[in-house]
Design a protein around this motif. Structure first.
Motif, PDB file in Angstrom:
ATOM      1  N   PHE A 126      58.221  50.016 -51.772  1.00 32.67           N
ATOM      2  CA  PHE A 126      59.007  49.285 -50.765  1.00 32.67           C
ATOM      3  C   PHE A 126      59.613  50.272 -49.768  1.00 32.67           C
ATOM      4  CE2 PHE A 126      59.604  47.088 -54.924  1.00 32.67           C
ATOM      5  CZ  PHE A 126      58.690  46.075 -54.698  1.00 32.67           C
ATOM      6  N   ILE A 191      64.791  50.911 -58.634  1.00 30.12           N
ATOM      7  CA  ILE A 191      63.818  49.811 -58.638  1.00 30.12           C
ATOM      8  C   ILE A 191      62.533  50.247 -57.929  1.00 30.12           C
ATOM      9  CG2 ILE A 191      63.333  47.501 -57.739  1.00 30.12           C
ATOM     10  CD1 ILE A 191      66.264  46.827 -58.079  1.00 30.12           C
ATOM     11  N   VAL A 195      58.821  50.475 -59.757  1.00 29.29           N
ATOM     12  CA  VAL A 195      57.680  49.671 -59.312  1.00 29.29           C
ATOM     13  C   VAL A 195      56.562  50.585 -58.820  1.00 29.29           C
ATOM     14  CG1 VAL A 195      56.907  47.967 -57.635  1.00 29.29           C
ATOM     15  CG2 VAL A 195      59.123  47.698 -58.745  1.00 29.29           C
ATOM     16  N   ILE A 225      68.907  51.651 -63.246  1.00 31.48           N
ATOM     17  CA  ILE A 225      68.818  50.193 -63.190  1.00 31.48           C
ATOM     18  C   ILE A 225      69.779  49.545 -64.185  1.00 31.48           C
ATOM     19  CG2 ILE A 225      67.271  48.291 -63.800  1.00 31.48           C
ATOM     20  CD1 ILE A 225      65.031  50.111 -62.548  1.00 31.48           C
ATOM     21  N   LEU A 226      69.909  50.156 -65.365  1.00 27.78           N
ATOM     22  CA  LEU A 226      70.717  49.503 -66.393  1.00 27.78           C
ATOM     23  C   LEU A 226      72.199  49.874 -66.326  1.00 27.78           C
ATOM     24  CD1 LEU A 226      68.337  49.707 -69.490  1.00 27.78           C
ATOM     25  CD2 LEU A 226      68.642  47.838 -67.891  1.00 27.78           C
ATOM     26  N   PRO A 229      74.733  48.990 -62.306  1.00 29.21           N
ATOM     27  CA  PRO A 229      75.406  47.714 -62.043  1.00 29.21           C
ATOM     28  C   PRO A 229      76.758  47.602 -62.761  1.00 29.21           C
ATOM     29  CG  PRO A 229      73.111  47.341 -62.572  1.00 29.21           C
ATOM     30  CD  PRO A 229      73.368  48.788 -62.828  1.00 29.21           C
ATOM     31  N   VAL A 230      76.859  48.246 -63.924  1.00 25.28           N
ATOM     32  CA  VAL A 230      78.120  48.169 -64.656  1.00 25.28           C
ATOM     33  C   VAL A 230      79.209  48.971 -63.933  1.00 25.28           C
ATOM     34  CG1 VAL A 230      79.250  48.573 -66.868  1.00 25.28           C
ATOM     35  CG2 VAL A 230      76.882  47.814 -66.796  1.00 25.28           C
ATOM     36  N   ILE A 233      80.361  46.743 -61.047  1.00 28.18           N
ATOM     37  CA  ILE A 233      81.311  45.685 -61.386  1.00 28.18           C
ATOM     38  C   ILE A 233      82.668  46.288 -61.754  1.00 28.18           C
ATOM     39  CG2 ILE A 233      80.780  45.430 -63.860  1.00 28.18           C
ATOM     40  CD1 ILE A 233      81.336  42.545 -61.448  1.00 28.18           C
ATOM     41  N   PHE A 263      84.522  50.528 -69.748  1.00 23.43           N
ATOM     42  CA  PHE A 263      83.659  50.130 -68.641  1.00 23.43           C
ATOM     43  C   PHE A 263      83.185  51.349 -67.870  1.00 23.43           C
ATOM     44  CE2 PHE A 263      83.824  45.483 -67.385  1.00 23.43           C
ATOM     45  CZ  PHE A 263      84.149  45.048 -68.644  1.00 23.43           C
TER      46      PHE A 263
ATOM     47  N   GLY B  31      59.294  44.216 -58.640  1.00 26.00           N
ATOM     48  CA  GLY B  31      60.550  44.688 -58.057  1.00 26.00           C
ATOM     49  C   GLY B  31      61.643  43.660 -58.214  1.00 26.00           C
ATOM     50  N   ILE B  34      62.919  43.437 -61.811  1.00 26.43           N
ATOM     51  CA  ILE B  34      63.823  44.533 -62.167  1.00 26.43           C
ATOM     52  C   ILE B  34      65.179  44.320 -61.504  1.00 26.43           C
ATOM     53  CG2 ILE B  34      64.148  47.022 -62.125  1.00 26.43           C
ATOM     54  CD1 ILE B  34      61.112  47.317 -62.027  1.00 26.43           C
ATOM     55  N   PHE B  35      65.132  43.834 -60.256  1.00 27.19           N
ATOM     56  CA  PHE B  35      66.404  43.568 -59.583  1.00 27.19           C
ATOM     57  C   PHE B  35      67.223  42.541 -60.367  1.00 27.19           C
ATOM     58  CE2 PHE B  35      68.958  41.095 -56.555  1.00 27.19           C
ATOM     59  CZ  PHE B  35      69.781  42.099 -56.100  1.00 27.19           C
ATOM     60  N   VAL B  37      67.213  42.116 -63.521  1.00 28.48           N
ATOM     61  CA  VAL B  37      67.812  42.810 -64.661  1.00 28.48           C
ATOM     62  C   VAL B  37      69.123  43.460 -64.245  1.00 28.48           C
ATOM     63  CG1 VAL B  37      67.524  44.738 -66.260  1.00 28.48           C
ATOM     64  CG2 VAL B  37      65.630  43.177 -65.841  1.00 28.48           C
ATOM     65  N   THR B  38      69.113  44.104 -63.061  1.00 26.10           N
ATOM     66  CA  THR B  38      70.362  44.742 -62.624  1.00 26.10           C
ATOM     67  C   THR B  38      71.434  43.684 -62.373  1.00 26.10           C
ATOM     68  OG1 THR B  38      69.948  44.691 -60.240  1.00 26.10           O
ATOM     69  CG2 THR B  38      69.023  46.537 -61.469  1.00 26.10           C
ATOM     70  N   LEU B  41      73.031  42.779 -65.601  1.00 27.88           N
ATOM     71  CA  LEU B  41      73.983  43.792 -66.055  1.00 27.88           C
ATOM     72  C   LEU B  41      75.253  43.771 -65.221  1.00 27.88           C
ATOM     73  CD1 LEU B  41      71.272  46.191 -66.992  1.00 27.88           C
ATOM     74  CD2 LEU B  41      73.295  45.897 -68.393  1.00 27.88           C
ATOM     75  N   PHE B  42      75.084  43.465 -63.936  1.00 27.22           N
ATOM     76  CA  PHE B  42      76.239  43.363 -63.043  1.00 27.22           C
ATOM     77  C   PHE B  42      77.193  42.279 -63.561  1.00 27.22           C
ATOM     78  CE2 PHE B  42      77.864  42.101 -58.699  1.00 27.22           C
ATOM     79  CZ  PHE B  42      78.539  43.264 -58.461  1.00 27.22           C
ATOM     80  N   GLY B  45      79.016  43.007 -67.029  1.00 26.66           N
ATOM     81  CA  GLY B  45      80.341  43.617 -67.077  1.00 26.66           C
ATOM     82  C   GLY B  45      81.420  42.557 -67.204  1.00 26.66           C
TER      83      GLY B  45
END
Lengths: 580, 218, 306
Positions: A126, A191, A195, A225-226, A229-230, A233, A263, B31, B34-35, B37-38, B41-42, B45
């Motif tokens: 992308f 991401i 990909v 990726i994992l 995001p935490v 937030i 967190f 893509g 996978i997004f 998945v994020t 996880l967002f 929290g």
């Protein structure tokens, strides 16, 4: 996901050899001209270079901040700045180094540049998203700069509540929001890479022929990726905490500050691996190339990166041994912490075994890789020390921890980055740098680094807490020694800037494959053509098969309207490209 | 349904760095997965914060959830499930080259999404009037629990973040309608419709978790 | 490398520290020798060097996975044992309540006496500290005893130690807590059993008959007022005491206040009621720490600083 049934899925491709053109007239740096073309480019190589410029800028900013800190610490009391200023400077040094330099450095700079080349792809999956990631990074950075110029931040890079939710000093909201935005840059890059690795491999690149650099980036993408995001937030909650007083982390309103720490470290420990795992990939490439020998234990190195990525998610609590969590939690986190040490150790032995009976050429990238091995080993051993519960009670939040993570981050990650930068520099710019000055500089940085951080292990063991503006007199000589080391290191980086700029302006032209590597990115011109390869590369050997002739590494299928200079045609068996 | 290679005559959509349409479609879809998945996880929290506070103060959740209107929550659940169906029908229309059907289904989805937001607005307004605000601004005395403000901080964060996702979805689908009217999509290329659909299903699934976790506690 | 060990648990921590350091140094030496030796022995002789194809060696790889695993498991078990000792105080421990405030430590003894930034404990007797914070997170750290524990605002945490030597040790705040974090130091005074009993009985009363000004000066030092308020005009985190008494003060909200006895009293007991313009509302309350006679003495002392 590995293919052991290679023999079954075979297809025949008509391929021929494509020798890279030496010093081409047209390449990615000069095919499109003008500032606007650069700013709107979707070319992964140019985006990589834009990241390079940005992270170098932030590295120098945060480096200067570090020198200011070390200068202030020359005397036990006030030297030239007051306590509030000192607190802001160490916060910014940490936050900028981690979020704006270390996290994006290898993936966004070297990863962007090299990943499609090593896959034989024309770009990442992308490209526009890739450019968007860069601008998200820039917007995040602008927020942070805005925060710095509107009062700064004095919370430490960890933003612990309730201090961060209640302190009146500075502009914490802008800072945390900036890092929140920055996180999305990291997520989108992850991401994109994942990909690309899955879907954009050239014919013949099976999982067991994937360069270890890409295994490193793949593992890194998983963590990005994992985990990111935490963080996003968490920082969003912290921003809301300051904006709307939602109170989830603020005990004055009914919340719990230790929850914040859980967190925060749930991201920030894996983040350590975001920084170091791609470094492992670079070291594997460099050591194999300059030993001109098959990498020892390919699968051990590849899988240990994945193992680190996964176990790395389960050890965050080792930052909180003294924070008041239960003894059981401490026990479990300590145990898992030791487990994550094992795959790291395995890698070090594999690299050593690769050197054994090799043909070792001590060029600058290799010297940096060996410096990495030495410094990172120290970082690893001191990590074992900090994982041991009883000892960590004593050492937690002292200079021992500061020295430990600088050995891992600077001695490990930055040395790996420099190894990679020197390794791929000819490919990036088509120019060589001065081997002599590069080695001298490496020596200066090595000496300066150890002078800076070795005394900090001693100070920490003796009980000097970190983030201290004033300190008791007995530590003064250690601090002064450390400061001198920091100056020497600073001189080293100025020297590096000088010879790199000299290389750009007056460097000798580089050949397409100056190190004699077998990896795919070296089988195209230096600098790289705009679309990387004029043909579709076909891979029949692993990237470290130095016992096979070079001609077998330059095979490909001509593009539809491509080349005229026909060479002899050979039929080669290749495995079918996987689709999963 | 992932074999768009039937119509290959129109190739303007194929970006230069992909070998063929299949590769481009597969890449975009992976893509998006996978997004998602994020995204999980967002939200994860916030779910973690929810679980932690619920295990500390189980009685708080019983008391506070009574303030939430199960009826309107249930209506909203059905509205979103319905919109998931219509977005799936939109993808089906695109696969069958029925551009008019695609546009109609997208408009219905947008309509349902707006309905969801309107109901949500009335729910919020009713609470704000009572003084049920997050954290330090909480001033309602109908719940006999000192941590009621924290419950509503979590409630507002979760539903608010979900609401923002709904708004983003509405924006994406309006954009799809414009693209569809320009005849961009056909059975050989409908990747944006497919991945927006995936996104919309996630928004729906998150709500399906939020509804019982917040509204249906007893 | 480590500071003197002055508690019963320190020796075990130190032994583990030295064990890890020694094993690490041996391994590091081995790895370094291998790096240097290989780099020299296998240096490139010509561009046509042929290298052997060694892809892996299972025996070797299992060996170098299992041996480190055994080593770290030893370290894990050892560290856990030590940690369990550190978190299990004996039942007969003498208990002291610790309250952390930005930026001072209060030690509340069982007889009601409070000392600030000075912790007095008996030798050879287990002492348990039960700690909480009035504002942000702090961390009590005594390097000589190898103990550390975070001090939190919404719950109690505890640690214990048994001092083995009469003398003094430094106490640090180890969790970053703002401007004067690095000044949040206290001293552990270890007395013999008898001296400790005497100190406990007399400590509260010893200065009752002192001259008020001298007593005030002593209280200002003992209660860590001088961490943030200078007596010579220097600007620290709070306004200086010099020339304070009787002066006109401009408050944050624009109000002008004369610094009389009542103003100073209010500033000590409810520090955030009125904030001098240009300063932050960061001072902790001394209500419950200082009694009226002590506040009188401090006011008398401030009056002398013109």
């Amino acid at each position: 996901m590995a293919t052991n049934d290679e023999s079954k899925k075979v297809r025949k491709l008509q391929v021929r050899r494509f020798k890279p053109e030496e010093n081409p007239e047209k390449h990615y740096l000069n095919e499109e001209k003008g500032l606007w073309a650069w700013m709107t480019t979707v070319d992964h190589k140019k985006i990589g270079l834009m990241y390079l410029g940005s992270i170098v800028f932030f590295f120098f900013v945060a480096g200067v901040l570090a020198l200011l800190l070390r200068t202030e610490l020359l005397t036990p009391a006030r030297s030239f700045m007051d306590a509030d200023m000192y607190n802001q400077v160490f916060t910014l040094h940490g936050a900028i180094m981690i979020f704006f330099f270390l996290v994006p450095s290898v993936p966004a700079v070297l990863g962007n540049f090299i990943l499609p080349l090593q896959l034989g792809a024309k770009d990442v999956a992308f490209p526009r998203l890739n450019l968007a990631s860069y601008y998200i990074y820039v917007i995040g950075a602008l927020f942070t700069l805005f925060a710095i110029f509107t009062g700064g931040v004095d919370t430490g890079w960890t933003f612990y509540t309730p201090y961060s939710s209640t302190t009146s000093g500075g502009n914490i909201m802008a800072m945390t929001f900036g890092i929140f935005i920055l996180g999305f840059s990291s997520i989108l890059t992850g991401i994109n890479f994942m990909v690309t690795i899955h879907k954009m491999r050239s014919p013949g690149i099976t999982w067991n022929k994937l360069p270890l650099n890409l295994w490193g980036l793949y593992a890194t993408s998983i963590i990005q990726i994992l985990a990111t995001p935490v963080l996003a937030i968490t920082l969003l909650l912290l921003t809301m905490e300051r904006m709307l007083s939602i109170g989830i982390f603020d005990p004055a309103i009914g919340g719990d500050p230790v929850l914040y720490q859980h967190f925060f470290w749930f991201y920030s420990h894996p983040a350590v691996y975001i920084m170091i795992v791609p470094g492992f990939g670079i070291i594997s490439e460099v050591i194999s190339t300059f030993s001109r020998k098959v990498i020892f234990g390919y699968w051990a190195i590849a899988l240990s990166s994945l193992a680190i990525a996964f176990i790395g998610f389960l050890v965050w609590g080792h930052h909180m041994f003294t924070a008041g969590q239960s003894s059981l939690a401490n026990m479990v986190f300590s145990f898992l912490t030791f487990l994550v040490g094992i795959p790291t150790g395995i890698k070090i032995f594999n690299w050593l075994a690769t050197m054994y009976k090799g043909s070792i050429d001590l060029k600058t990238p290799m010297v940096y890789a060996l410096v990495f091995l030495f410094l990172f080993t120290i970082g690893g051993f001191t990590g074992i020390m900090l994982g041991a519960l009883a000892v960590d009670i004593h050492l937690h939040d002292t200079y021992y921890v500061v020295a430990h993570f600088h050995y891992v981050m600077m001695g490990g990650m930055v040395m790996a980055f420099l190894a990679g930068l020197h390794y791929w520099w000819p490919k990036m710019f088509g120019k060589m740098y001065s081997e002599f000055w590069a080695k001298i500089t490496c020596a200066v940085i090595f000496v300066g680094f150890n002078m800076t951080f070795l005394p900090q292990f001693v100070m920490g063991a003796q009980g000097m807490p970190r983030r201290y503006f004033n300190y008791i007199d007995q530590f003064q000589s250690f601090h002064q020694f450390s400061t001198i080391g920091a100056y020497i290191m600073g001189v080293g980086f100025v020297m590096m800037a000088a010879y790199m700029i000299h290389s750009l302006v007056k460097g000798k032209p580089a050949s397409s494959n100056p190190w004699g590597s077998r990896a795919l990115e070296w089988q195209t011109s230096s600098p790289v053509p705009l679309h990387n390869f004029e043909h579709t590369p076909v891979i029949i050997n692993g990237p470290y098969d130095y016992h096979k002739p070079m001609s077998e590494f330059q095979l490909g299928i001509a593009a539809k309207h491509g080349h005229h200079h026909a060479e002899e045609e050979v039929a080669v068996k290749v495995s079918k490209q996987e689709k999963e | 349904m992932s074999q768009p290679s039937a119509v290959e005559e129109k190739l303007e959509h194929l970006q230069h760095h992909f070998i063929d349409s299949d590769q481009q479609f597969e890449a975009s879809k992976l893509g998006m997965w996978i997004f998602l998945v994020t995204e999980i996880l967002f939200f994860g929290g916030l779910f973690a914060a929810y679980i932690v506070y619920r295990s500390w103060y189980p009685e708080l959740y019983l008391l506070a959830s009574e303030e939430l209107d199960v009826f309107w929550g249930a209506v909203n659940t059905f509205v979103l499930i319905g919109s998931s169906l219509t977005v799936a029908m939109a993808i089906r229309s695109a696969q069958l080259n029925q551009i008019r059907g695609l546009i109609i289904n997208l408009w219905i989805t947008i309509g349902l999404a707006v309905t969801f937001m309107v109901i949500k607005y009335f729910e919020y307004a009713e609470k704000i009037e009572k003084g049920i605000l997050p954290g330090a601004h909480y001033s309602y005395d109908g719940i006999a629990h000192e941590k009621a403000n924290i419950f509503f901080s979590i409630y507002y964060m979760m539903t608010g973040l979900h609401g923002i996702h709904v708004l983003v979805g509405i924006g994406l689908m309006v954009w799809l309608v414009f693209k569809a009217k320009k005849k961009v999509f056909h059975s050989g290329y409908y990747t944006p419709v497919e991945i927006t659909g995936l996104y919309w299903h996630l928004v729906d699934v998150i709500w399906i978790f939020l509804f019982p976790l917040l509204y249906l506690i007893d | 490398m480590l500071p003197p060990a002055k508690s019963t648990t320190a020796a075990e921590t130190d032994a583990l520290f030295h064990f890890i350091t020694s094993v690490s140094l041996i391994l590091l030496l081995g790895i370094t020798i291998a790096i240097v030796y290989f780099a020299w022995k296998y240096r490139r002789r010509s561009e046509d060097d042929v290298t052997p194809v060694i892809t892996h060696n299972s025996t070797l790889e299992i060996t170098w996975s299992v041996i480190p695993l055994i080593l770290v498991m030893i370290v894990f078990g050892w560290g856990l044992t030590g940690y369990m000792n550190l978190t299990t105080p004996p039942d007969d421990a003498y208990e002291i309540r610790v309250v952390a405030k930005s930026w001072l430590w209060e030690f509340h003894y069982q007889n009601g006496h409070v000392s600030v930034n000075e912790m007095h404990v008996p030798v050879d007797r287990p002492v348990k500290l039960v700690m909480s914070s009035d504002d942000v997170i702090h961390s009590l750290y005594i390097p000589d005893y190898r103990v550390k524990m975070d001090v939190l605002p919404n719950r109690y945490t505890s640690l214990w130690f048994e001092a083995t030597e009469i003398g003094e040790s430094v106490i640090y705040c180890a969790e970053y807590c703002g401007t004067a974090h690095s000044n949040m130091l206290a001293t552990a005074h270890v007395h013999s059993q008898e001296d400790f009993e005497i100190w406990l009985e007399t400590a509260g009363a010893e200065d009752d008959d002192m001259d008020p000004v001298a007593r005030g000066e002593q209280l200002v030092t003992r209660n860590a007022c001088d961490t943030c308020h200078s007596s010579d005009g220097t600007r620290l985190q709070g306004p200086t005491f010099q020339g304070l008494f009787g002066s006109e003060r401009e408050m944050e909200d624009g109000e002008i206040v004369v610094a009389d006895e009542n103003y100073i009293r209010e500033s000590i007991l409810e520090p955030n009621a009125r904030i001098t313009a240009g300063y932050q509302p960061v001072m902790p309350s001394y209500a419950g720490t200082l009694d009226d006679r002590q506040i009188d003495a401090i006011i008398e002392y401030i009056k002398t600083l013109e």
